[in-house]
Design a protein around this motif. Structure first.
Motif, PDB file in Angstrom:
ATOM      1  N   GLN A 166      -3.734  15.140  -5.436  1.00  0.00           N
ATOM      2  CA  GLN A 166      -2.429  15.792  -5.356  1.00  0.00           C
ATOM      3  C   GLN A 166      -1.841  15.987  -6.741  1.00  0.00           C
ATOM      4  OE1 GLN A 166       0.953  13.501  -3.802  1.00  0.00           O
ATOM      5  NE2 GLN A 166      -0.496  11.835  -3.405  1.00  0.00           N
ATOM      6  N   PHE A 167      -1.003  16.996  -6.837  1.00  0.00           N
ATOM      7  CA  PHE A 167      -0.296  17.232  -8.094  1.00  0.00           C
ATOM      8  C   PHE A 167       1.090  17.771  -7.772  1.00  0.00           C
ATOM      9  CE2 PHE A 167      -0.969  21.861  -8.130  1.00  0.00           C
ATOM     10  CZ  PHE A 167      -2.099  22.005  -7.340  1.00  0.00           C
ATOM     11  N   ASP A 168       1.914  17.765  -8.823  1.00  0.00           N
ATOM     12  CA  ASP A 168       3.339  18.016  -8.608  1.00  0.00           C
ATOM     13  C   ASP A 168       3.744  19.284  -9.367  1.00  0.00           C
ATOM     14  OD1 ASP A 168       6.099  18.009  -8.846  1.00  0.00           O
ATOM     15  OD2 ASP A 168       6.223  16.076  -9.870  1.00  0.00           O
ATOM     16  N   LEU A 169       4.246  20.288  -8.616  1.00  0.00           N
ATOM     17  CA  LEU A 169       4.749  21.496  -9.273  1.00  0.00           C
ATOM     18  C   LEU A 169       6.260  21.495  -9.141  1.00  0.00           C
ATOM     19  CD1 LEU A 169       2.224  24.308  -8.177  1.00  0.00           C
ATOM     20  CD2 LEU A 169       2.199  22.886 -10.229  1.00  0.00           C
ATOM     21  N   ASN A 170       6.913  21.002 -10.166  1.00  0.00           N
ATOM     22  CA  ASN A 170       8.382  20.986 -10.166  1.00  0.00           C
ATOM     23  C   ASN A 170       8.960  20.307  -8.936  1.00  0.00           C
ATOM     24  OD1 ASN A 170       9.470  22.009 -12.435  1.00  0.00           O
ATOM     25  ND2 ASN A 170       9.385  24.154 -11.770  1.00  0.00           N
ATOM     26  N   GLY A 171       8.367  19.202  -8.531  1.00  0.00           N
ATOM     27  CA  GLY A 171       8.896  18.468  -7.377  1.00  0.00           C
ATOM     28  C   GLY A 171       8.243  18.850  -6.060  1.00  0.00           C
ATOM     29  N   LEU A 172       7.404  19.878  -6.057  1.00  0.00           N
ATOM     30  CA  LEU A 172       6.718  20.255  -4.817  1.00  0.00           C
ATOM     31  C   LEU A 172       5.316  19.633  -4.825  1.00  0.00           C
ATOM     32  CD1 LEU A 172       6.532  21.940  -2.196  1.00  0.00           C
ATOM     33  CD2 LEU A 172       5.757  23.848  -3.580  1.00  0.00           C
ATOM     34  N   ARG A 173       5.053  18.814  -3.785  1.00  0.00           N
ATOM     35  CA  ARG A 173       3.750  18.148  -3.701  1.00  0.00           C
ATOM     36  C   ARG A 173       2.670  19.150  -3.270  1.00  0.00           C
ATOM     37  NH1 ARG A 173       2.688  12.625  -1.730  1.00  0.00           N
ATOM     38  NH2 ARG A 173       4.769  12.556  -0.841  1.00  0.00           N
ATOM     39  N   ASN A 174       1.575  19.222  -4.042  1.00  0.00           N
ATOM     40  CA  ASN A 174       0.459  20.100  -3.717  1.00  0.00           C
ATOM     41  C   ASN A 174      -0.785  19.253  -3.529  1.00  0.00           C
ATOM     42  OD1 ASN A 174       0.955  23.277  -4.377  1.00  0.00           O
ATOM     43  ND2 ASN A 174       2.383  21.932  -5.439  1.00  0.00           N
ATOM     44  N   ILE A 175      -1.511  19.534  -2.458  1.00  0.00           N
ATOM     45  CA  ILE A 175      -2.746  18.791  -2.204  1.00  0.00           C
ATOM     46  C   ILE A 175      -3.907  19.761  -2.371  1.00  0.00           C
ATOM     47  CG2 ILE A 175      -4.027  17.368  -0.550  1.00  0.00           C
ATOM     48  CD1 ILE A 175      -1.248  16.215  -1.089  1.00  0.00           C
ATOM     49  N   LEU A 176      -4.814  19.428  -3.293  1.00  0.00           N
ATOM     50  CA  LEU A 176      -6.005  20.266  -3.479  1.00  0.00           C
ATOM     51  C   LEU A 176      -7.145  19.674  -2.655  1.00  0.00           C
ATOM     52  CD1 LEU A 176      -7.602  22.502  -5.035  1.00  0.00           C
ATOM     53  CD2 LEU A 176      -8.084  20.757  -6.775  1.00  0.00           C
ATOM     54  N   LEU A 177      -7.765  20.520  -1.832  1.00  0.00           N
ATOM     55  CA  LEU A 177      -8.887  20.071  -0.996  1.00  0.00           C
ATOM     56  C   LEU A 177     -10.120  20.883  -1.373  1.00  0.00           C
ATOM     57  CD1 LEU A 177      -7.021  19.821   2.403  1.00  0.00           C
ATOM     58  CD2 LEU A 177      -8.267  17.949   1.327  1.00  0.00           C
ATOM     59  N   VAL A 178     -11.204  20.201  -1.717  1.00  0.00           N
ATOM     60  CA  VAL A 178     -12.398  20.912  -2.188  1.00  0.00           C
ATOM     61  C   VAL A 178     -13.648  20.409  -1.469  1.00  0.00           C
ATOM     62  CG1 VAL A 178     -13.719  21.660  -4.195  1.00  0.00           C
ATOM     63  CG2 VAL A 178     -11.340  20.986  -4.489  1.00  0.00           C
ATOM     64  N   SER A 179     -14.031  21.068  -0.406  1.00  0.00           N
ATOM     65  CA  SER A 179     -15.335  20.874   0.253  1.00  0.00           C
ATOM     66  C   SER A 179     -15.358  21.846   1.421  1.00  0.00           C
ATOM     67  CB  SER A 179     -15.531  19.446   0.777  1.00  0.00           C
ATOM     68  OG  SER A 179     -14.695  19.211   1.894  1.00  0.00           O
ATOM     69  N   ALA A 180     -16.568  22.187   1.875  1.00  0.00           N
ATOM     70  CA  ALA A 180     -16.670  23.127   2.998  1.00  0.00           C
ATOM     71  C   ALA A 180     -15.929  22.552   4.220  1.00  0.00           C
ATOM     72  CB  ALA A 180     -18.140  23.386   3.322  1.00  0.00           C
ATOM     73  N   GLU A 181     -16.051  21.249   4.448  1.00  0.00           N
ATOM     74  CA  GLU A 181     -15.407  20.640   5.622  1.00  0.00           C
ATOM     75  C   GLU A 181     -13.890  20.759   5.494  1.00  0.00           C
ATOM     76  OE1 GLU A 181     -17.693  19.136   3.686  1.00  0.00           O
ATOM     77  OE2 GLU A 181     -19.352  19.485   5.079  1.00  0.00           O
ATOM     78  N   ALA A 182     -13.398  20.490   4.306  1.00  0.00           N
ATOM     79  CA  ALA A 182     -11.945  20.556   4.104  1.00  0.00           C
ATOM     80  C   ALA A 182     -11.446  22.000   4.244  1.00  0.00           C
ATOM     81  CB  ALA A 182     -11.589  20.006   2.725  1.00  0.00           C
ATOM     82  N   HIS A 183     -12.208  22.961   3.692  1.00  0.00           N
ATOM     83  CA  HIS A 183     -11.775  24.370   3.817  1.00  0.00           C
ATOM     84  C   HIS A 183     -11.712  24.755   5.293  1.00  0.00           C
ATOM     85  CE1 HIS A 183     -14.025  25.014  -0.243  1.00  0.00           C
ATOM     86  NE2 HIS A 183     -12.857  24.419  -0.419  1.00  0.00           N
ATOM     87  N   GLU A 184     -12.714  24.320   6.051  1.00  0.00           N
ATOM     88  CA  GLU A 184     -12.736  24.674   7.472  1.00  0.00           C
ATOM     89  C   GLU A 184     -11.493  24.107   8.166  1.00  0.00           C
ATOM     90  OE1 GLU A 184     -16.375  23.785   9.517  1.00  0.00           O
ATOM     91  OE2 GLU A 184     -15.603  24.615  11.396  1.00  0.00           O
ATOM     92  N   ALA A 185     -11.169  22.867   7.837  1.00  0.00           N
ATOM     93  CA  ALA A 185      -9.987  22.252   8.465  1.00  0.00           C
ATOM     94  C   ALA A 185      -8.721  23.048   8.112  1.00  0.00           C
ATOM     95  CB  ALA A 185      -9.857  20.800   8.007  1.00  0.00           C
ATOM     96  N   VAL A 186      -8.626  23.488   6.859  1.00  0.00           N
ATOM     97  CA  VAL A 186      -7.425  24.228   6.422  1.00  0.00           C
ATOM     98  C   VAL A 186      -7.389  25.616   7.074  1.00  0.00           C
ATOM     99  CG1 VAL A 186      -6.289  25.286   4.419  1.00  0.00           C
ATOM    100  CG2 VAL A 186      -7.255  22.983   4.236  1.00  0.00           C
ATOM    101  N   PHE A 187      -8.519  26.342   6.998  1.00  0.00           N
ATOM    102  CA  PHE A 187      -8.516  27.727   7.487  1.00  0.00           C
ATOM    103  C   PHE A 187      -8.430  27.809   9.011  1.00  0.00           C
ATOM    104  CE2 PHE A 187     -10.949  28.790   3.404  1.00  0.00           C
ATOM    105  CZ  PHE A 187      -9.794  29.168   2.758  1.00  0.00           C
ATOM    106  N   ARG A 188      -8.869  26.742   9.691  1.00  0.00           N
ATOM    107  CA  ARG A 188      -8.798  26.785  11.153  1.00  0.00           C
ATOM    108  C   ARG A 188      -7.463  26.266  11.700  1.00  0.00           C
ATOM    109  NH1 ARG A 188     -13.409  28.486  13.386  1.00  0.00           N
ATOM    110  NH2 ARG A 188     -15.428  27.765  12.633  1.00  0.00           N
TER     111      ARG A 188
END
Ligand code: HEM
Length: 450
Positions: free
Chosen positions: A49-71
């Motif tokens: 995770q990283f912080d953009l001006n107080g907004l929490r952002n979660i970076l997910l990097v793997s085919a399984e994670a992309h599938e979970a996000v896109f579905r």
């Protein structure tokens, strides 16, 4: 806070190192999102995770994670909430400025105009533009390929969108207004599109004037009663499920949305394709032979561009692997989102990054090597230049057709060489879209006399 990665209490998700007290990782992210996200992955792996001006952002990097996000459904992970900065550009009532039910119907209208059976129409338009463009080329010369393709794809986009009369009366004013809109979409606008001051004011004036120009065109067409084979006609004829037609402002928003989605993405992919061809003369010669073989059977570009051209297509896919124009695909979690043992809190942004994902060595061995012969990964969610799931790019067939048509015409007659040192052509992100660095000079030479 500065220093090594840590895990903020409650989420179990590691925090990317190097956040500053004010803005978190905002400055580093804005300077170059692709480089920042690559570092974040190297440091933390599949999730961080990283912080953009107080907004929490979660970076997910793997085919399984992309599938979970896109579905995930929109009610759980919302694209609309994540991309609110586009609302003043496309307009209230269009895409993410419209209620989800209307947005779904508008997306279907866009998809209808981009259906496979319309590709023949667009192939003819693109072929004509490319041939006109090449008519001025000498036997050899030098050009900034990024500038050249940006101009060419503005013409092809407006021609397919707004038709012949509009394209051939395309004024500097239209290009300038569109430019003002683009200038307002920067990493800095992610947090608050209205914090842009004068840039935002210019954006709003440009949006209003564009709507007026498009509205005039719609009125002329309605008065003449003529039908045209372009996207504007699709929007004019479209009906919502309740029978209502799009308003003039909605039509303007649809036009601007299409331009934004398709112009630079295709232009930048074409630019990188030319650079990689110049960097890899062996592959370029094999593709030129493939193109010659096509022309030996039929000389019409618009027909050839619609054919399978396997080597050229594989080359373009490898360009999209290493230089995906969209580096961040973002959603806002409207409820807590569960991935593996992690709970991503509601209110966070969830991000997939084609740029980072396409460099995973376990999926793409020797990932930095440009190799158009590499096999496609088994999992479709590993290769995501066009996103995935229900929000996958509706323009992908059009985009590939366009790049194929451009190179089918170019490689028939010309070969490219680099002007500058091979490593000086780099990925560059002055806006949210990845492009080649400046200058992007190539030398072209006629392959044979015609
Ligand atoms: C190489 C060229 C292109 C690339 C790499 C590309 C990439 C993408 C990606 C990654 C998305 C999904 C964004 C997300 O999930 O957040 C997307 C969406 C979209 N693209 Fe493309 N695109 C390209 C060309 C085009 C063209 C030419 C058009 C129109 C003709 C187009 C129309 C759209 C539209 C309308 C959406 C929105 C879908 C939605 O909101 O659900 N794209 N594109």
């Amino acid at each position: 806070m500065t220093g090594a990665a840590s895990t903020p209490a409650g989420t179990g998700i590691p925090l990317v190192s190097g956040a500053s007290g004010q803005g978190g990782h905002f400055a580093e992210f804005c300077a170059n999102p692709a480089l920042f996200l690559s570092r974040a992955y190297r440091e933390n792996g599949e999730i961080c995770q990283f912080d953009l001006n107080g907004l929490r952002n979660i970076l997910l990097v793997s085919a399984e994670a992309h599938e979970a996000v896109f579905r995930a459904p929109d009610e759980l992970l919302s694209a609309a909430e994540a991309y609110q900065m586009m609302v003043p550009v496309f307009g209230e009532g269009v895409q993410y400025g419209a209620p989800p039910e209307l947005e779904r119907q508008q997306l279907k209208m866009q998809a209808r105009g981009l259906r496979q059976d319309r590709m023949k129409l667009y192939a003819a338009v693109i072929a004509r533009e490319v041939q006109d463009w090449l008519a001025d080329w000498e036997d050899e010369g030098e050009l900034d390929i990024y500038e050249a393709f940006t101009r060419l794809t503005l013409k092809t986009s407006t021609h397919c969108l707004m038709g012949e009369e509009f394209r051939y009366t395309l004024t500097e004013e239209f290009a300038d207004l569109y430019h003002e809109l683009e200038a307002s979409v920067s990493p800095a606008a992610l947090r608050d599109p209205d914090a842009l001051g004068e840039v935002a004011a210019r954006r709003d004036r440009a949006r209003a004037r564009l709507a007026q120009l498009i509205g005039e065109r719609v009125a002329q067409r309605r008065a003449s009663g003529a039908q045209h084979p372009d996207m504007l006609q699709v929007y004019m004829d479209a009906r919502y499920e309740d029978g209502r037609a799009l308003s003039e402002d909605e039509i303007a928003g649809m036009v601007i949305w299409f331009m934004f989605a398709g112009h630079h993405t295709s232009g930048n992919t074409s630019s990188w394709t030319a650079v990689e061809l110049a960097r890899h003369p062996g592959h370029a010669a094999a593709i030129a032979a493939e193109v010659d073989e096509l022309y030996s059977r039929n000389t019409e570009l618009s027909r050839n561009a619609l054919k399978e051209i396997p080597r050229l297509q594989a080359f373009i896919m490898e360009v999209l692997r290493l230089h995906p124009p969209l580096v961040t695909l973002t959603r806002r979690a409207l409820q807590d989102f569960h991935y593996r043992d992690y709970v991503i809190p509601a209110g966070s942004n969830v991000m997939a990054s084609p740029y980072v994902a396409h460099r995973l060595p376990q999926t793409f061995p020797q990932p930095d090597r440009f190799d158009p012969t590499r096999p496609e990964p088994d999992n479709v969610f590993a290769f995501i230049p066009f996103g995935g799931g229900h929000r996958k790019c509706v323009g992908n067939a059009f985009a590939i057709l366009q790049v194929k048509a451009i190179f089918c015409a170019l490689l028939r007659d010309y070969a490219f060489e680099l002007v500058d040192a091979p490593d000086s052509y780099r990925d560059y992100m002055p806006s949210l879209i990845l492009r080649p660095s400046e200058p992007c000079r190539l030398r072209y030479r006629r392959r044979r006399s015609t």
